[in-house]
Design a protein around this motif. Structure first.
Motif, PDB file in Angstrom:
ATOM      1  N   LEU A  58       0.830  -1.195   0.000  1.00 31.89           N
ATOM      2  CA  LEU A  58       0.000   0.000   0.000  1.00 31.89           C
ATOM      3  C   LEU A  58       0.866   1.247   0.000  1.00 31.89           C
ATOM      4  N   GLY A  59       0.363   2.292  -0.604  1.00 32.83           N
ATOM      5  CA  GLY A  59       1.068   3.564  -0.635  1.00 32.83           C
ATOM      6  C   GLY A  59       0.122   4.638  -1.114  1.00 32.83           C
ATOM      7  N   GLY A  68       5.917   0.834  -3.820  1.00 33.94           N
ATOM      8  CA  GLY A  68       5.219  -0.299  -3.213  1.00 33.94           C
ATOM      9  C   GLY A  68       5.053  -1.454  -4.172  1.00 33.94           C
ATOM     10  N   GLN A 121       3.168  -1.992   3.310  1.00 32.13           N
ATOM     11  CA  GLN A 121       2.932  -0.633   2.850  1.00 32.13           C
ATOM     12  C   GLN A 121       4.252   0.125   2.816  1.00 32.13           C
ATOM     13  N   ARG A 123       5.711   4.259   2.682  1.00 38.08           N
ATOM     14  CA  ARG A 123       5.338   5.661   2.835  1.00 38.08           C
ATOM     15  C   ARG A 123       6.592   6.531   2.820  1.00 38.08           C
TER      16      ARG A 123
END
Length: 450
Positions: A58-59, A68, A121, A123
């Motif tokens: 996820l991103g 990701g 994920q 970030r």
């Protein structure tokens, strides 16, 4: 949440392993009990690889989302190439994971026959760092097996993917992974009668290749030091062989000495304090060691035969080498001081280039028999000989640091033929080409990067 923080510092100079601070934290939410749940029998090779679902990490949007997806792809490729895992197609996924902190709907993953699930994920933090987090789930046991969180520079995402792959491999097999490693090899270009050979280095999956020498000298047989920072190699200058020690990151190079008649570069001892080599003196080729601090040379064999290609056992107590003292080229072992020399190979054909496994349980070798070039393994006492692969011209086996995979090079026939790198696991089932931008020979696998 329990946190274990580790700081890894890398030297400048290598793009994929550039200067960085990589912080690692254990993620213990929904953690499994200490006892094993889902686990693979790695001695079975890829006979029945484990079905595993690896979701895109996820991103946000743009670069975050791209990183990701790239991390997920590298993890999937690493695990698939090991032969132990079968990543499932993303089109088959029923659940769309939107929060890695929430337990998955395990029933949805059982429907597609997934036994393990990886979610994660990535970030970009306000300070510019990349934060990557993942979790490994046991679908049948409905529990989390492990989780890690990484902080690093965005350009270092590929190494994070290798570290996650290693963590998954270790949790599911019980043994260390080998994905966060490098390969040094001889990059070859040009026609056969005027081949240019340069030292090159790359990640174990063929990415991030980089040349280490300029091709002005013929280079052969690079070998890694135990710290994965230095290599020895043999180079011919004015038709005279010289042995060099090269710092991979800084490019600093040191001449160990000139050794007429040498055909293989030395290998490091497990503690990195000595090198072992074969030298031709007085018409004979014997095994010698050199203390790298004092430069003192000690002779270990003294026969009228050709003794060459020595390799230490991982504990440094024994040495394997090849010799024709019995009338044909065979494999021998001896104690590190040269005593108790004993022949261990007795099969048909000529045995060469023995290399001791990092696990200590096997010795890999090349054998020529009946026109076949094979790569095989045997136990240190000579029992249990097995052929892993054969081809027109197979040579130069080198071990992954976990002792479960071998890399070697294979020549192809014809005027346009040349060498290429291949890997095969110790079961002999999982044989794969290793991509390189040029022809490639003489691979050497690094220890795990620290």
């Amino acid at each position: 949440m329990t946190r274990l923080r580790t700081l890894l510092q890398e030297k400048a100079g290598y793009a994929a392993f550039a200067r960085l601070a990589l912080a690692v934290a254990m993620v213990a939410a929904f953690a499994a009990p200490a006892r094993a749940a889902l686990q693979i029998d790695i001695t079975q090779g890829n006979v029945d690889p484990l079905p595993i679902a690896i979701t895109d990490f996820l991103g946000g949007e743009g670069r975050e989302a791209g990183i990701g997806a790239d991390i997920s792809s590298v993890i999937s490729n690493n695990l698939e190439r090991s032969g132990l895992f079968r990543p499932l197609p993303k089109a088959s996924f029923i659940e769309k994971v939107s929060d890695i902190n929430v337990q998955p709907r395990f029933g949805d993953w059982r429907i597609i026959n997934s036994q393990a699930l990886v979610t994660g994920q990535s970030r970009l933090e306000s300070d510019g760092r990349l934060r990557v987090e993942f979790r490994l789930w046991d679908v049948l046991g409905e529990q989390q097996l492990t989780g890690l969180q990484f902080f690093t520079t965005p350009d270092n995402w590929r190494r994070v993917a290798h570290l996650i792959s290693d963590a998954i491999y270790k949790r599911l097999t019980g043994e260390e992974g080998y994905f966060d490693t490098r390969i040094v090899y001889v990059a070859e270009s040009g026609p056969k009668n005027a081949r240019v050979k340069r030292l090159a280095i790359m990640d174990q999956d063929g990415h991030n290749p980089r040349m280490l020498t300029n091709g002005n000298e013929l280079v052969l047989t690079p070998r890694f030091s135990p710290n994965s920072q230095e290599i020895t190699y043999l180079a011919y200058r004015n038709n005279q062989p010289r042995v060099y020690v090269l710092d991979i990151e800084t490019g600093q190079q040191e001449v160990v000495g000139q050794f007429p008649g040498m055909t293989f570069a030395p290998r490091f001892s497990p503690d990195g304090q000595r090198i072992i080599m074969s030298l031709q003196r007085g018409g004979n080729s014997d095994i010698y060691t050199m203390d790298l601090r004092s430069r003192q040379v000690t002779r270990l064999t003294n026969t009228a035969a050709i003794d060459t290609a020595p390799s230490y056992s991982p504990d440094g107590r024994r040495i394997t080498f090849e010799s024709d003292r019995g009338g044909s080229q065979q494999i021998y072992v001896m104690d590190a001081d040269g005593s108790n020399q004993k022949r261990i190979s007795f099969g048909q054909g000529s045995y060469a280039t023995p290399v001791w496994s990092p696990r200590g349980d096997l010795i890999a070798f090349t054998k020529i028999s009946g026109g076949r070039f094979v790569i095989g393994v045997m136990r240190p006492d000579g029992t249990g000989e097995r052929i892993l692969t054969e081809g027109y011209h197979n040579e130069g086996p080198t071990w992954a640091p976990n002792g479960r995979v071998l890399m070697f090079f294979r020549e192809t026939r014809g005027a346009q033929g040349g060498p290429a790198l291949w890997s095969v696991d110790v079961t002999g089932y999982n044989e794969r080409p290793v991509p390189t931008p040029t022809m490639a020979s003489d691979p050497a696998w690094s220890p795990r990067i620290q």
